[in-house]
Scaffold this motif. Structure first.
Motif, PDB file in Angstrom:
ATOM      1  N   HIS A  17       0.822  -1.206   0.000  1.00 37.34           N
ATOM      2  CA  HIS A  17       0.000   0.000   0.000  1.00 37.34           C
ATOM      3  C   HIS A  17       0.861   1.263   0.000  1.00 37.34           C
ATOM      4  CE1 HIS A  17      -3.124  -2.833   1.640  1.00 37.34           C
ATOM      5  NE2 HIS A  17      -3.625  -2.385   0.505  1.00 37.34           N
ATOM      6  N   TYR A  18       1.994   1.198   0.710  1.00 39.26           N
ATOM      7  CA  TYR A  18       2.908   2.340   0.708  1.00 39.26           C
ATOM      8  C   TYR A  18       3.411   2.617  -0.706  1.00 39.26           C
ATOM      9  CZ  TYR A  18       7.098   5.104   1.244  1.00 39.26           C
ATOM     10  OH  TYR A  18       8.053   6.074   1.098  1.00 39.26           O
ATOM     11  N   MET A  19       3.846   1.569  -1.401  1.00 40.59           N
ATOM     12  CA  MET A  19       4.375   1.750  -2.753  1.00 40.59           C
ATOM     13  C   MET A  19       3.309   2.286  -3.707  1.00 40.59           C
ATOM     14  SD  MET A  19       7.532   1.207  -2.447  1.00 40.59           S
ATOM     15  CE  MET A  19       8.034   1.231  -4.163  1.00 40.59           C
ATOM     16  N   ASP A  21       0.708   4.159  -2.810  1.00 39.22           N
ATOM     17  CA  ASP A  21       0.504   5.542  -2.395  1.00 39.22           C
ATOM     18  C   ASP A  21       1.662   6.424  -2.864  1.00 39.22           C
ATOM     19  OD1 ASP A  21      -1.083   7.398  -0.500  1.00 39.22           O
ATOM     20  OD2 ASP A  21       0.967   7.580   0.244  1.00 39.22           O
ATOM     21  N   PHE A  22       2.874   5.933  -2.702  1.00 39.74           N
ATOM     22  CA  PHE A  22       4.061   6.667  -3.121  1.00 39.74           C
ATOM     23  C   PHE A  22       4.021   6.949  -4.620  1.00 39.74           C
ATOM     24  CE2 PHE A  22       8.421   6.900  -4.625  1.00 39.74           C
ATOM     25  CZ  PHE A  22       9.006   7.760  -3.710  1.00 39.74           C
ATOM     26  N   GLY A  23       3.707   5.921  -5.405  1.00 38.96           N
ATOM     27  CA  GLY A  23       3.639   6.084  -6.851  1.00 38.96           C
ATOM     28  C   GLY A  23       2.577   7.083  -7.283  1.00 38.96           C
ATOM     29  N   ARG A  24       1.487   7.114  -6.556  1.00 32.25           N
ATOM     30  CA  ARG A  24       0.392   8.016  -6.905  1.00 32.25           C
ATOM     31  C   ARG A  24       0.727   9.464  -6.560  1.00 32.25           C
ATOM     32  NH1 ARG A  24      -3.877   6.494  -3.489  1.00 32.25           N
ATOM     33  NH2 ARG A  24      -4.057   4.635  -4.758  1.00 32.25           N
ATOM     34  N   TYR A  25       1.373   9.716  -5.434  1.00 32.77           N
ATOM     35  CA  TYR A  25       1.518  11.081  -4.926  1.00 32.77           C
ATOM     36  C   TYR A  25       2.936  11.649  -4.936  1.00 32.77           C
ATOM     37  CZ  TYR A  25      -3.200  10.352  -3.257  1.00 32.77           C
ATOM     38  OH  TYR A  25      -4.534  10.100  -3.186  1.00 32.77           O
ATOM     39  N   PHE A  26       3.952  10.855  -5.247  1.00 42.79           N
ATOM     40  CA  PHE A  26       5.326  11.323  -5.120  1.00 42.79           C
ATOM     41  C   PHE A  26       5.586  12.606  -5.888  1.00 42.79           C
ATOM     42  CE2 PHE A  26       9.791  11.397  -6.496  1.00 42.79           C
ATOM     43  CZ  PHE A  26      10.400  11.455  -5.260  1.00 42.79           C
ATOM     44  N   TRP A  27       5.089  12.698  -7.112  1.00 48.15           N
ATOM     45  CA  TRP A  27       5.377  13.868  -7.945  1.00 48.15           C
ATOM     46  C   TRP A  27       4.359  14.991  -7.760  1.00 48.15           C
ATOM     47  CZ3 TRP A  27      10.096  13.587  -9.311  1.00 48.15           C
ATOM     48  CH2 TRP A  27      10.675  12.342  -9.556  1.00 48.15           C
ATOM     49  N   ASP A  28       3.450  14.850  -6.818  1.00 50.01           N
ATOM     50  CA  ASP A  28       2.412  15.846  -6.574  1.00 50.01           C
ATOM     51  C   ASP A  28       2.992  17.011  -5.772  1.00 50.01           C
ATOM     52  OD1 ASP A  28      -0.002  17.149  -6.408  1.00 50.01           O
ATOM     53  OD2 ASP A  28      -0.809  15.839  -4.859  1.00 50.01           O
ATOM     54  N   GLN A  41       7.807   8.742   8.691  1.00 49.20           N
ATOM     55  CA  GLN A  41       7.977   7.414   8.130  1.00 49.20           C
ATOM     56  C   GLN A  41       8.970   6.594   8.942  1.00 49.20           C
ATOM     57  OE1 GLN A  41       8.919   7.352   3.954  1.00 49.20           O
ATOM     58  NE2 GLN A  41       8.043   9.361   3.694  1.00 49.20           N
ATOM     59  N   THR A  42       8.688   5.338   9.026  1.00 51.44           N
ATOM     60  CA  THR A  42       9.680   4.367   9.481  1.00 51.44           C
ATOM     61  C   THR A  42       9.598   3.223   8.495  1.00 51.44           C
ATOM     62  OG1 THR A  42       8.107   3.227  10.921  1.00 51.44           O
ATOM     63  CG2 THR A  42       9.424   4.956  11.921  1.00 51.44           C
ATOM     64  N   PHE A  43      10.723   2.669   8.173  1.00 49.70           N
ATOM     65  CA  PHE A  43      10.737   1.562   7.232  1.00 49.70           C
ATOM     66  C   PHE A  43      11.872   0.640   7.610  1.00 49.70           C
ATOM     67  CE2 PHE A  43      12.010  -0.557   3.310  1.00 49.70           C
ATOM     68  CZ  PHE A  43      10.799  -1.110   2.950  1.00 49.70           C
ATOM     69  N   GLN A  44      11.556  -0.620   7.710  1.00 46.46           N
ATOM     70  CA  GLN A  44      12.578  -1.618   7.987  1.00 46.46           C
ATOM     71  C   GLN A  44      12.483  -2.683   6.922  1.00 46.46           C
ATOM     72  OE1 GLN A  44      12.111  -2.993  11.983  1.00 46.46           O
ATOM     73  NE2 GLN A  44      12.390  -0.967  12.834  1.00 46.46           N
ATOM     74  N   GLU A  45      13.576  -2.891   6.225  1.00 44.54           N
ATOM     75  CA  GLU A  45      13.612  -3.882   5.161  1.00 44.54           C
ATOM     76  C   GLU A  45      14.045  -5.217   5.770  1.00 44.54           C
ATOM     77  OE1 GLU A  45      15.069  -3.819   0.549  1.00 44.54           O
ATOM     78  OE2 GLU A  45      15.873  -2.366   1.932  1.00 44.54           O
ATOM     79  N   PRO A  46      13.157  -6.197   5.809  1.00 41.17           N
ATOM     80  CA  PRO A  46      13.493  -7.475   6.427  1.00 41.17           C
ATOM     81  C   PRO A  46      14.710  -8.121   5.776  1.00 41.17           C
ATOM     82  CG  PRO A  46      11.151  -7.373   5.896  1.00 41.17           C
ATOM     83  CD  PRO A  46      11.812  -6.173   5.267  1.00 41.17           C
TER      84      PRO A  46
END
Length: 72
Positions: A17-19, A21-28, A41-46
């Motif tokens: 869902h993050y990706m 959302d990111f794709g939809r709004y990043f360039w806005d 944001q917090t993000f942990q890559e397993p």
């Protein structure tokens, strides 16, 4: 190590869902500015060894592991 509980409204997004959302709004970007920078944001890559080292409280090891990944 967990981040402090965020204050104010918001919703947690799992990676898919993050990706989306990111794709939809990043360039806005409008007169109000670049909204993405204002997100908490917090993000942990397993499975990423540098992240594991950092969460264990060993930032020197984490940086060393990241340095070893330069160039790829």
């Amino acid at each position: 190590m967990r981040s402090p509980k965020p204050e104010g409204p918001g919703r947690r997004l799992e990676l898919d869902h993050y990706m989306e959302d990111f794709g939809r709004y990043f360039w806005d970007c409008g007169p109000e500015g670049f909204w993405k920078l204002e997100r908490r944001q917090t993000f942990q890559e397993p499975g990423v060894e540098s992240g594991k080292a950092f969460r264990r409280g060993n930032p020197e090891e984490a940086l060393s592991l990241l340095e070893g990944q330069r160039g790829h």
